[in-house]
Design a protein around this motif. Structure first.
Motif: not given
Lengths: 854, 144
Positions: A646-668
């Motif tokens: 199990l490896q943690k990966f990090n956020k490198v840049i802010d989401p482009l445009g209005e794209a949102k991470p999958d976890w945010w979309i599903i939670s919303q």
């Protein structure tokens, strides 16, 4: 032992060079040709030192420490010699900027830029000051070069993908030659010619594309000058930020350093600290990350279908729309497909969302034919509990290696490096594949097998083994008798004709396998993708028991294992991937939530299709709503690599445009549908919940994960070892008069979500195009097909287009094509396969015919 | 590397054999040797371009090598080369149009005492002067 460097007593253990020890103790010795990953070379002579009672000035990079050595690294004599040597090197390297007296001011104001030879100045070198030569010039304080300057005026080589080679800047340190040979095993470049004409080059000065280059970029990374430079960042200037993350483009999980400028990815390089990759990467991790993240095909705004057209809306609007619609289709009439490339957290949420909100058990991901799933299924069917975890490093310790069903030099290049280490240490590599591997010269034996006949090959080898074994005195393993019986019943009389492998080759293979203590069997999709895949794996399992070998199931996608572990304990009452597509076309299924790649859904008959993806794809034409998901670089989370880490990966840049991470979309969405269990502020909240719930994560500590540790997930390690009696019904592939060719489907990993990497990157396309249709030389000659020609391939249920790629090693009558779910519908092999929409699913070989295209 | 490199020592021998057979090293031989010895083509190319003994273009039937080592050089080696170039009407490194002669120079043959030295097909001619050039060429022009 004790040595003294510059009057400092140092204790040293083992065989180390003086330079290594000095570096470790922060004693600076200038050097150019030495590199920690490579064997000592002694080429540049800058690292010379004085050693008491030793004659001359030995180079510290290739002098090993001895007890009592007294070493001086900075005497005036040494500095003088080094300056002399460096001046000689500089006489062949453009140096005007390096030694200019106005260098410092010039950096800021470019005051002197016109006064030096423009073409040869540092300002115009694409390395932008990231130059080890420059660093050494500064530390040795060179302000003039007394030798006449020689500009070799060699042509700059710009014809290959991804990087340019300007050997006018080369100082012949040999790092690229050594890394290509010692570490990568490709030896695409070498020193050619001699004396003052010596240069780094390829055979007959051919392009790298034709000289066995794998485009891993290792040479670019070790080059101390601007000779080898990544084309994409030539004029981009220096990065203003650097981040680390995990590569999502295969199951190895390499750690990458990402260079950023104004929140845009400039380049990605392998990290030396990566637990698995240790400073190495492959063409995808090294050169494609920025293309993936900043692809023009990214969707950056939510879309909903209004009056038969997809229109941009706000997130509020899109989420309300989707939530409203989904409420109508709860239960069995709904299904969700997830990508095995999303994080564990996101897959966990997708699962939770499906069961709590969509109230459906129809959740699946495209892992069903992966070696992991098939291996696990085979074990369960036979009452065994097998571990899936392994360590890539173990492969390099094997004495015999057996590779079947995957060209790992392309699909798992970092595992290939371990194989290479083993082979260089004397291990024997046996390869069973229909097509010759790209670096086949390292194999001791190549069994050119007709795809689909692996079972016969493996069973026959088992039989040869048993005959030998009776003479030897091995500990008996449970189930041997019934295994022997089942082997006796199996008709293997025409095994040579069936598999295409000769008796001598099979005999040699069995001898190589028998004559070893430490064997490793690596297997991939080629073994498991057939409908009888689990019987193939059972045969391999038996053979591995006989040879006392360790099995390494090689999955493809980066989080295949994570998806597998999370899905493992859910009920399997729901529809699986194929059944979902089948139900979609029959109209049984009303709504589909697509969060992963799917074949072209033309035949589907749905009332609601929601697509959550990062890239524009063919299925948009049927979508009612499109939710733009961000890529791995714009969020954080965890992946489990092929080894089970199990490896943690990090956020490198802010989401482009209005794209949102999958976890945010599903939670919303879940919250909008009234679920209170989705109040996650960030992915780490999900990680914590997931660790509590998923059984195989129960040993994970979030705190350790946060610190960047890579933790193996828990596994039942009751390793029962017992033979499995073979069952077989005749089911190899047959061609017909109408369809005279058999086409094997290569589960290519050249995709990220619904982006085909070779269609996105011109460089990768030149190396391997997903639209290539591989044709044997004989067939090409017979049909008068030319390399690159447009052709179409037709099966009983459809056709697709592609370009001829002539492969010398392919047997007559066999074609090969990449199986990419996300490919443009015209070029997608999935259009050929009725069975994607059928229950009885076989994705091994298809009987087809070739049609000429205008 | 022990296991892998067992056969790598054969490379030079194979190149010599190829050179002998064809008079040069053809491209297809490189890929053949690469497959046989499991060495990449670029590496083989590196080795064969290092040694003067191997040629990438067909050589003439008779190979004339003129020593340009220090001792031969000071005793008039340069003039011998110029004379040969004139007589054969080719530059050093080239082959005559009738593929009879190839003219090459070498840095030192180690027999400085008898210089200037010219070697034709492995036969050594000592203390050469411009006047002797014609006689040497004649010897081979007549023989087939």
């Amino acid at each position: 032992m004790i040595i003294i460097i510059d009057g400092k007593k140092i204790e040293v253990e083992g065989k180390r060079t003086v330079l290594e020890v000095a570096r470790e103790k922060d004693i600076f010795i200038p050097s150019l040709c030495d590199h920690p990953q490579l064997t000592p070379f002694g080429g540049c002579r800058l690292c010379i030192v004085e050693i008491k009672e030793k004659r001359g000035y030995p180079p510290s990079c290739s002098t090993y420490v001895e007890n009592g050595m007294e070493i001086k690294t900075k005497t005036p004599r040494l500095q003088e010699l080094r300056r002399e040597i460096l001046e000689l090197i500089l006489s062949e390297h453009p140096n005007a900027c390096l030694i200019c007296s106005e260098k410092e001011n010039c950096d800021e104001y470019k005051s002197t830029i016109r006064k030096v030879g423009e073409v040869t100045g540092c300002v115009l070198c694409s390395n932008n000051g990231r130059c080890e030569l420059q660093d050494v010039v500064e530390t040795l304080k060179i302000d003039k070069v007394k030798f006449p300057s020689v500009y070799r005026d060699l042509d700059v080589k710009k014809g290959d993908p991804f990087f340019d080679r300007d050997y006018n800047l080369c100082i012949l340190c040999g790092r690229c030659v050594r890394v290509c040979q010692e570490v990568r095993g490709a030896s695409a470049v070498s020193f050619v010619y001699r004396g003052s004409e010596a240069v780094v080059g390829t055979v007959f000065d051919l392009p790298l594309l034709e000289s066995g280059c794998q485009f891993c970029g290792a040479c670019v990374d070790v080059c101390p000058t601007g000779s080898l430079t990544e084309r994409g960042i030539r004029y981009e200037g220096l990065p203003d930020e650097r981040a680390k993350t995990i590569c999502p483009l295969c199951s190895i999980g390499c750690e990458l350093k990402i260079d950023l400028k104004r929140q845009k990815i400039l380049s990605s390089k392998p990290s030396d600290e990566g637990a698995v990759n240790e400073g190495q990467a492959c063409v995808k991790g090294r050169f494609l990350i920025k293309d993936v993240v900043h692809s023009p095909r990214r969707i950056l705004k939510p879309l909903i279908r209004v009056n038969k057209k997809l229109e941009e809306v706000s997130w509020e609007g899109a989420l309300d729309f989707v939530a409203q619609k989904l409420k109508k289709f709860k239960g069995k009439k709904t299904a969700l497909i997830a990508s095995p490339q999303v994080s564990c957290e996101e897959y966990f949420l997708l699962h939770k969302f499906a069961s709590e909100e969509l109230k459906t058990e129809n959740v699946d991901s495209s892992y069903r034919f992966s070696p992991l799933a098939v291996f696990d299924k085979m074990a369960k069917e036979n009452g065994l509990e097998l571990g899936l975890n392994f360590e890539i490093k173990d492969i390099s310790r094997a004495k015999t290696l057996f590779l079947i069903g995957e060209d790992i030099s392309k699909s798992h290049p970092i595992i290939w490096l371990e194989v290479l280490k083993a082979v260089k240490g004397g291990a024997k590599l046996i390869v069973a594949s229909p097509e010759e591997l790209s670096l086949s010269r390292y194999s001791a034996l190549w069994l050119q097998i007709k795809p689909g006949t692996e079972f016969y090959l493996l069973s026959f080898l088992s039989k040869l083994f048993l005959q030998k074994e009776q003479e030897a005195d091995h500990p008996r393993i449970e189930g041997l008798d019934s295994f022997e019986d089942s082997l006796d019943k199996l008709d293997l009389s025409n095994v040579f004709e069936m598999t295409g492998i000769t008796r001598e080759e099979l005999k040699e293979a069995s001898e190589l396998l028998l004559d070893t203590e430490n064997a490793a069997f690596l297997f991939g999709m080629g073994l498991t993708q057939h409908s009888w895949g689990s019987r193939n794996v059972a045969a391999l399992w038996n053979l591995a028991l006989q040879a006392q070998a360790q099995l390494f199931p090689l999955g493809l996608e980066n989080n295949l294992r994570g998806v597998f572990e999370i899905g493992r304990n859910s009920s399997d009452k729901g529809l699986n991937l194929n059944q979902i597509f089948q139900a979609a076309s029959s109209g049984e299924l009303k709504a589909l939530y697509l969060a992963g790649p799917a074949p072209y859904l033309k035949k589907a008959n749905l009332e609601l299709l929601v697509i959550q993806d990062s890239f524009v794809n063919e299925n948009f034409e049927f979508a009612d709503a499109v939710l733009p998901a961000s890529t791995f670089a714009e969020t954080e989370g965890t992946f489990i690599n092929g080894e089970g880490r199990l490896q943690k990966f990090n956020k490198v840049i802010d989401p482009l445009g209005e794209a949102k991470p999958d976890w945010w979309i599903i939670s919303q969405l879940a919250r909008r549908m009234g679920n209170k269990g989705f109040h996650f502020k960030n992915p780490s909240d999900i990680t914590k919940e997931m660790i509590k719930i998923v059984p195989s994560f129960s040993n994970i500590s979030y705190a350790e994960l946060e610190k960047g540790q890579k933790i193996f997930i828990q596994e039942e390690t009751k390793k029962e070892r017992s033979f499995i009696p073979l069952k077989y019904s005749d089911s190899h592939y047959k061609k017909s008069k109408e369809y005279p060719f058999l086409m094997f489907l290569d589960y290519s990993l050249d995709y990220y979500r619904s982006l085909s990497l070779s269609q996105e990157s011109r460089g990768l396309k030149a190396i391997r195009d997903s639209r290539w249709i591989k044709v044997s030389l004989e067939d090409a000659e017979e049909l008068n097909l030319k390399e690159g020609e447009n052709i179409a391939v037709e099966s009983s249920s459809g056709k697709f287009k592609g370009f001829v790629k002539i492969v010398k090693s392919l047997p007559k009558g066999i074609l090969g094509a990449s199986f990419l779910l996300s490919e443009d519908s015209d070029f997608s092999v999935s259009g050929l396969i009725p069975s994607v929409f059928q229950e009885s699913h076989s994705l091994g070989m298809l009987p087809v015919k070739i049609k000429r295209e205008k | 590397m022990s296991g892998l490199n067992k056969d790598h020592g054969k490379l030079i021998h194979m190149l010599h054999d190829t050179q002998k057979k064809f008079g040069y090293i053809p491209a297809h031989s490189i890929s053949q040797i690469s497959g046989e010895l499991k060495i990449s083509e670029s590496e083989i190319f590196g080795v064969l371009t290092f040694y003067k003994a191997f040629a990438l273009e067909p050589r003439g039937r008779h190979l004339i090598t003129i020593c340009m080592g220090t001792a031969c050089h000071v005793r008039g080696g340069v003039q011998i080369v110029e004379e040969m170039e004139r007589k054969l009407n080719i530059k050093v490194g080239k082959t005559t149009a009738n593929r009879k002669f190839t003219l090459e120079t070498v840095n030192c043959l180690g027999c400085c005492a008898i210089g200037p030295v010219v070697v034709v097909n492995g036969k050594y001619y000592s203390n050469i002067t411009i006047k002797k050039v014609d006689a040497i060429l004649k010897e081979y022009q007549e023989s087939e």
